[in-house]
Each structure stands twice: as C-alpha cells, then as structure tokens.
Design an enzyme around this catalytic site. Structure first.
Site, PDB file in Angstrom:
ATOM      1  N   ASP A   6      26.992  43.087  39.842  1.00  0.00           N
ATOM      2  CA  ASP A   6      28.806  44.525  39.718  1.00  0.00           C
ATOM      3  C   ASP A   6      28.417  46.094  39.473  1.00  0.00           C
ATOM      4  O   ASP A   6      27.284  46.397  39.703  1.00  0.00           O
ATOM      5  CB  ASP A   6      29.526  44.274  38.345  1.00  0.00           C
ATOM      6  CG  ASP A   6      30.295  44.813  38.310  1.00  0.00           C
ATOM      7  OD1 ASP A   6      31.285  45.363  39.209  1.00  0.00           O
ATOM      8  OD2 ASP A   6      31.148  45.716  37.573  1.00  0.00           O
ATOM      9  N   CYS A  69      31.816  41.002  40.324  1.00  0.00           N
ATOM     10  CA  CYS A  69      33.068  42.443  40.837  1.00  0.00           C
ATOM     11  C   CYS A  69      34.053  42.199  42.513  1.00  0.00           C
ATOM     12  O   CYS A  69      33.864  41.687  43.447  1.00  0.00           O
ATOM     13  CB  CYS A  69      31.965  43.443  41.755  1.00  0.00           C
ATOM     14  SG  CYS A  69      32.992  44.411  41.729  1.00  0.00           S
ATOM     15  N   THR A  71      35.775  44.686  43.825  1.00  0.00           N
ATOM     16  CA  THR A  71      35.866  44.972  44.580  1.00  0.00           C
ATOM     17  C   THR A  71      34.443  44.341  46.109  1.00  0.00           C
ATOM     18  O   THR A  71      35.190  44.255  46.898  1.00  0.00           O
ATOM     19  CB  THR A  71      35.709  46.235  43.889  1.00  0.00           C
ATOM     20  OG1 THR A  71      36.888  46.437  43.623  1.00  0.00           O
ATOM     21  CG2 THR A  71      35.888  47.229  45.303  1.00  0.00           C
ATOM     22  N   CYS A 177      40.162  42.577  38.087  1.00  0.00           N
ATOM     23  CA  CYS A 177      38.843  43.666  38.580  1.00  0.00           C
ATOM     24  C   CYS A 177      38.119  43.420  37.112  1.00  0.00           C
ATOM     25  O   CYS A 177      38.991  42.663  36.096  1.00  0.00           O
ATOM     26  CB  CYS A 177      39.283  44.956  38.216  1.00  0.00           C
ATOM     27  SG  CYS A 177      38.101  46.311  37.351  1.00  0.00           S
ATOM     28  N   THR A 178      36.540  42.821  37.236  1.00  0.00           N
ATOM     29  CA  THR A 178      35.799  42.221  36.528  1.00  0.00           C
ATOM     30  C   THR A 178      35.655  42.717  35.173  1.00  0.00           C
ATOM     31  O   THR A 178      35.439  42.764  33.467  1.00  0.00           O
ATOM     32  CB  THR A 178      34.248  41.694  36.435  1.00  0.00           C
ATOM     33  OG1 THR A 178      34.462  43.190  37.206  1.00  0.00           O
ATOM     34  CG2 THR A 178      34.027  40.320  37.489  1.00  0.00           C
ATOM     35  N   HIS A 179      35.816  43.863  34.725  1.00  0.00           N
ATOM     36  CA  HIS A 179      36.129  45.304  33.616  1.00  0.00           C
ATOM     37  C   HIS A 179      37.122  44.820  33.204  1.00  0.00           C
ATOM     38  O   HIS A 179      37.187  44.795  31.614  1.00  0.00           O
ATOM     39  CB  HIS A 179      36.022  46.900  34.029  1.00  0.00           C
ATOM     40  CG  HIS A 179      35.149  47.191  34.690  1.00  0.00           C
ATOM     41  ND1 HIS A 179      34.214  47.152  36.371  1.00  0.00           N
ATOM     42  CD2 HIS A 179      33.588  48.241  34.328  1.00  0.00           C
ATOM     43  CE1 HIS A 179      33.342  47.612  36.459  1.00  0.00           C
ATOM     44  NE2 HIS A 179      32.580  48.477  35.078  1.00  0.00           N
TER      45      HIS A 179
HETATM   46  N1  DGL Z   1      34.465  45.710  38.145  1.00  0.00           N
HETATM   47  C1  DGL Z   1      34.562  45.917  39.990  1.00  0.00           C
HETATM   48  C2  DGL Z   1      35.605  45.276  40.170  1.00  0.00           C
HETATM   49  O1  DGL Z   1      35.471  43.924  39.600  1.00  0.00           O
HETATM   50  C3  DGL Z   1      35.549  47.749  39.380  1.00  0.00           C
HETATM   51  C4  DGL Z   1      34.557  48.036  39.107  1.00  0.00           C
HETATM   52  C5  DGL Z   1      34.549  49.521  39.913  1.00  0.00           C
HETATM   53  O2  DGL Z   1      35.475  50.417  40.507  1.00  0.00           O
HETATM   54  O3  DGL Z   1      33.240  50.269  40.741  1.00  0.00           O
HETATM   55  O4  DGL Z   1      36.504  45.019  41.093  1.00  0.00           O
END
Ligand code: DGL
Length: 248
Positions: A6, A69, A71, A177-179
C-alpha cells in the site's frame, strides 16, 4: 511468501485479515510512504510507483502479491498482471454488494480522487448498479489523517464531511480506500447504525487464501520507503503490535 503493498498503513487492514486466516503464512508488507498520498497523484504516476513497488516485492521472493490499495489497483492492476508472472490480488470498490444491500437505492462510495478517475469505478457502476444512485465521494485528507493520528478524535470531522450525503438518503457506505478501514467504528458513530458499512478488506483476504501457496512459519517483515521508526509507531497505534521496520 505473500507480499502486501500500500502507499502507507491502509494495507495493514487487509494484512491483519490475511494473518488471521493464514497464521503460518510468511508475509512481507511494503508501505510506499515516501510517495504517499497516492490519492492526489495522476494515474500514470501511481502506475509507475506501483510497478516499482510490486517489482521490489517479487525480487524479495513474494510469490503472491496483494495490492492492498484501491488507488494503485485502479491505476495499475491490469498493467501489473501483464508485467509480473505471480498472482496479483487487488482491491475494487464494492459497488456490487452495495447495490444488493441498499434499500433506499442510494449508495455512497468513499475513495481517493484518483480512484474515481480510473475506468474501473464507472465500469462497476455500469455493470452492477443500474437504477441505483451511486455517489462518488472523495474524502480529501482522510488517508493522510489516518497516517498521522486518526481514528482518535476523527468523529466530528467525519460526521461533518458525510452529513450532506446522509441528508440525501444514502443508507449504504462503501469503503473504497484501505486507510478508511481503520475509521469503521468512527464512521458508524458519526452516521448512526441505520447505515450499512461495506468494507471489502476481509473478502480480499479470503481471495488471497484461494490463490496463495500454503505453508510457511508465520513471519511478517515490514518495509517502508519512508521513515522506519514512524511506521513502527503507526503499527503499534493501529494494530497494537510492536515490530521492527526496515527502510528500503
Ligand atoms: N490506501 C490507499 C487506497 O486504498 C490510498 C491512500 C493514499 O492516498 O495514498 O486508495
């Protein structure tokens, strides 16, 4: 060995499910924190970063790679599968389960701006959500906030950002978004329990179980392109584990 990648700490939300399902798997986690956030970069830029990151995991011996991730998956999944011979599991917005779950016919997808720029999102909506109002809703700054200090103290900001879509009658929220997996409790507290939250992290971990080789001794190696001590503190905050992180 399973490589999990990620831009930062979001993929840890997927890694913890994989670890629960495969206690003996050897895993290597790579956070590309020197280039985080990905969500405001161009698709081309993210594709280039993803190729370098996945390449480094394969060189280290990963024989299955999880692009944890959204993105990077939106920007590069096809490309990565054509570049590397190992199985690559990616993330995609859970539009199909959301379309099945909604009763109001209104769904919101929370993701980074770059995830919505890729063709994947429109394609999923076209295939699985006809007649459903699917709102693409970027959450600027959320991923960076999870890197810094959220979920602690995040509820008010989350409630304020989501209030306009909740007012439109949305009853289903997709975490794309995994975050944002680390914000699940704060989101439920902010919007109330009448809203269904869909987080695909566990389903992706189950997909990893289907494609990954079994065996191993249960090791996890943590790598970052950023500051190793910072990632070590972040892992302690988010997973409650004390680990040593290597810089790459
Ligand atoms: N964790 C990422 C996702 O799943 C994005 C975080 C970032 O913007 O770097 O999209």
């Amino acid at each position: 060995m399973i490589g999990v990648y990620d831009s930062g700490v979001g993929g840890l939300a997927v890694l913890r499910h994989i670890r629960r399902l495969l206690p003996n798997a050897d895993m290597v986690y790579l956070a590309d924190q020197a280039h985080m956030p990905y969500g405001v970069r161009s698709l081309e830029d993210v594709r280039r970063l993803a190729e370098a990151a996945v390449g480094s995991l394969v060189v280290r011996g990963a024989d299955t790679v999880v692009v944890a991730c959204n993105t990077a998956s939106a920007a590069a999944l096809q490309h990565l599968r054509s570049m590397f011979a190992v199985p690559i599991v990616g993330m995609e917005p859970a539009v199909k389960p959301a379309a099945a779950a909604t009763r109001s016919g209104k769904v919101v997808v929370l993701a980074t701006p770059t995830t919505f720029e890729g063709a994947v999102f429109d394609d999923l909506v076209g295939r699985f959500a006809s007649g459903i109002d699917v709102i693409a809703y970027p959450c600027p700054g959320w991923a960076a906030a999870v890197e810094e200090s959220w979920p602690a103290g995040s509820e008010a900001a989350i409630a304020a950002h989501l209030a306009p879509v909740i007012a439109r009658g949305v009853d289903t929220i997709v975490l794309a978004c995994t975050h944002y997996s680390f914000l699940d409790d704060a989101i439920v507290a902010a919007v109330g329990s009448g809203v269904t939250l869909i987080d695909p992290a566990e389903a992706v971990a189950r997909q990893v179980v289907r494609v990954a080789a079994t065996g191993g001794t249960g090791t996890t190696t943590y790598l970052t392109t950023g500051d190793p001590e910072r990632l070590s503190r972040q892992i302690e905050r988010l997973l409650g584990e004390q680990v040593v992180v290597e810089g790459v």
